[in-house]
Design a protein around this motif. Sequence first.
Motif, PDB file in Angstrom:
ATOM      1  N   ASN A   1      23.345  -3.839  22.742  1.00 15.67           N
ATOM      2  CA  ASN A   1      23.931  -3.075  21.641  1.00 15.67           C
ATOM      3  C   ASN A   1      23.482  -3.709  20.331  1.00 15.67           C
ATOM      4  OD1 ASN A   1      25.601  -1.810  19.727  1.00 15.67           O
ATOM      5  ND2 ASN A   1      27.252  -1.540  21.198  1.00 15.67           N
ATOM      6  N   THR A   2      22.346  -3.289  19.830  1.00 12.09           N
ATOM      7  CA  THR A   2      21.777  -3.902  18.632  1.00 12.09           C
ATOM      8  C   THR A   2      22.632  -3.656  17.388  1.00 12.09           C
ATOM      9  OG1 THR A   2      20.407  -1.931  18.294  1.00 12.09           O
ATOM     10  CG2 THR A   2      19.435  -3.752  19.540  1.00 12.09           C
ATOM     11  N   VAL A   3      23.378  -2.564  17.374  1.00 15.40           N
ATOM     12  CA  VAL A   3      24.200  -2.254  16.202  1.00 15.40           C
ATOM     13  C   VAL A   3      25.304  -3.296  16.032  1.00 15.40           C
ATOM     14  CG1 VAL A   3      25.736  -0.564  15.138  1.00 15.40           C
ATOM     15  CG2 VAL A   3      23.693   0.206  16.363  1.00 15.40           C
ATOM     16  N   LEU A   4      26.037  -3.577  17.119  1.00 15.49           N
ATOM     17  CA  LEU A   4      27.110  -4.571  17.050  1.00 15.49           C
ATOM     18  C   LEU A   4      26.560  -5.972  16.804  1.00 15.49           C
ATOM     19  CD1 LEU A   4      29.775  -3.687  19.787  1.00 15.49           C
ATOM     20  CD2 LEU A   4      30.094  -3.795  17.315  1.00 15.49           C
TER      21      LEU A   4
ATOM     22  N   PRO B   1      33.525  -6.334  11.061  1.00  8.84           N
ATOM     23  CA  PRO B   1      34.798  -5.602  10.964  1.00  8.84           C
ATOM     24  C   PRO B   1      34.610  -4.129  10.620  1.00  8.84           C
ATOM     25  CG  PRO B   1      34.998  -7.709   9.877  1.00  8.84           C
ATOM     26  CD  PRO B   1      33.546  -7.545  10.211  1.00  8.84           C
ATOM     27  N   VAL B   2      33.676  -3.833   9.704  1.00 11.49           N
ATOM     28  CA  VAL B   2      33.424  -2.440   9.338  1.00 11.49           C
ATOM     29  C   VAL B   2      32.804  -1.682  10.504  1.00 11.49           C
ATOM     30  CG1 VAL B   2      32.176  -0.918   7.753  1.00 11.49           C
ATOM     31  CG2 VAL B   2      33.161  -3.056   6.913  1.00 11.49           C
ATOM     32  N   GLN B   3      31.890  -2.322  11.230  1.00  8.04           N
ATOM     33  CA  GLN B   3      31.251  -1.672  12.363  1.00  8.04           C
ATOM     34  C   GLN B   3      32.243  -1.423  13.496  1.00  8.04           C
ATOM     35  OE1 GLN B   3      28.139  -0.428  12.457  1.00  8.04           O
ATOM     36  NE2 GLN B   3      28.772   0.447  14.417  1.00  8.04           N
ATOM     37  N   ILE B   4      33.148  -2.374  13.723  1.00 12.84           N
ATOM     38  CA  ILE B   4      34.174  -2.176  14.751  1.00 12.84           C
ATOM     39  C   ILE B   4      35.066  -1.000  14.378  1.00 12.84           C
ATOM     40  CG2 ILE B   4      36.266  -3.201  15.744  1.00 12.84           C
ATOM     41  CD1 ILE B   4      34.859  -5.869  15.782  1.00 12.84           C
ATOM     42  N   TYR B   5      35.428  -0.915  13.113  1.00 13.70           N
ATOM     43  CA  TYR B   5      36.252   0.208  12.657  1.00 13.70           C
ATOM     44  C   TYR B   5      35.523   1.528  12.876  1.00 13.70           C
ATOM     45  CZ  TYR B   5      38.544   3.420   9.402  1.00 13.70           C
ATOM     46  OH  TYR B   5      39.166   4.509   8.840  1.00 13.70           O
ATOM     47  N   SER B   6      34.244   1.572  12.555  1.00  7.64           N
ATOM     48  CA  SER B   6      33.468   2.799  12.753  1.00  7.64           C
ATOM     49  C   SER B   6      33.342   3.142  14.245  1.00  7.64           C
ATOM     50  CB  SER B   6      32.074   2.639  12.138  1.00  7.64           C
ATOM     51  OG  SER B   6      32.155   2.372  10.752  1.00  7.64           O
TER      52      SER B   6
END
Length: 259
Positions: free
Chosen positions: A51-54, A213-218
């Motif tokens: 998962n390259t995004v995370l 944190p922003v990516q987890i929220y998204s």
Amino acid sequence: MKPLGRIYLVAILIFLYTPILVMMAMGFNASPLYELPFSFSLQWYQALWSNTVLLTAGLNSIIIATITAVLATTLGTMASVALSRRTFRGKSLLQLMLLPPIAIPWLITGTAMLIFFYWSGIGRGMHALLIGHVALAIPYVVLVVGTGFRTIRSDLEEAAMSLGSTPVHAFFSVTLPLLYPSILGAALFAFAVSLDQFVISYFLATPGYTTLPVQIYSSIRKGFTPEINAISTVLLLGSMTIILIFARFAKPGDTRDKR
């Protein structure tokens, strides 16, 4: 009263740590829906590595938090030296102005930073995130290091200077080593504040550059996956390791004379 106090303490610890332990455990559960009975599996950690995004968001958070810790600790320690060892006009006002950034809700602070950065031409992106995180962490550093200053006798520097040391040499050879636990604790505090910061990052991050944190929220808005549990567990264990190392070697509060 002592048994009642112990029961109360245990209840508080259970309340604080049970959700964290459940989150970590579910990262090892084979079911994507957290179904029971529990079936141990490492598939979500394997999925995390692809998962390259995370991973990119996590790396961005670590980089920003590290730079924030260095800059905020350096600037905050310098400010603490001035506030603790110098007398100048407006000193009380500056000490008082350290409290509002901590007390003001981060939502208001984030909105104010976004408006100011657009108005001044700074814009959004990594540079804006760094400025915002450093500005937010400096008051914590000043308070922590300032507390350490109050535990150090000022006559130690005077004694060093009476033996021929310059003020700068006396500070670096006498005061700074005694401040080491406070400075290291402030750096860890600044790192944690930056790593955990969501509101400021949400306002100042760009679509191409975001923090964990922003990516987890998204990701949660689109659908929660146990990969989030996996990366949260990795960061949690890493943070706990750093804290344990600090507690082992820094030994804050230990004022015994070690000869």
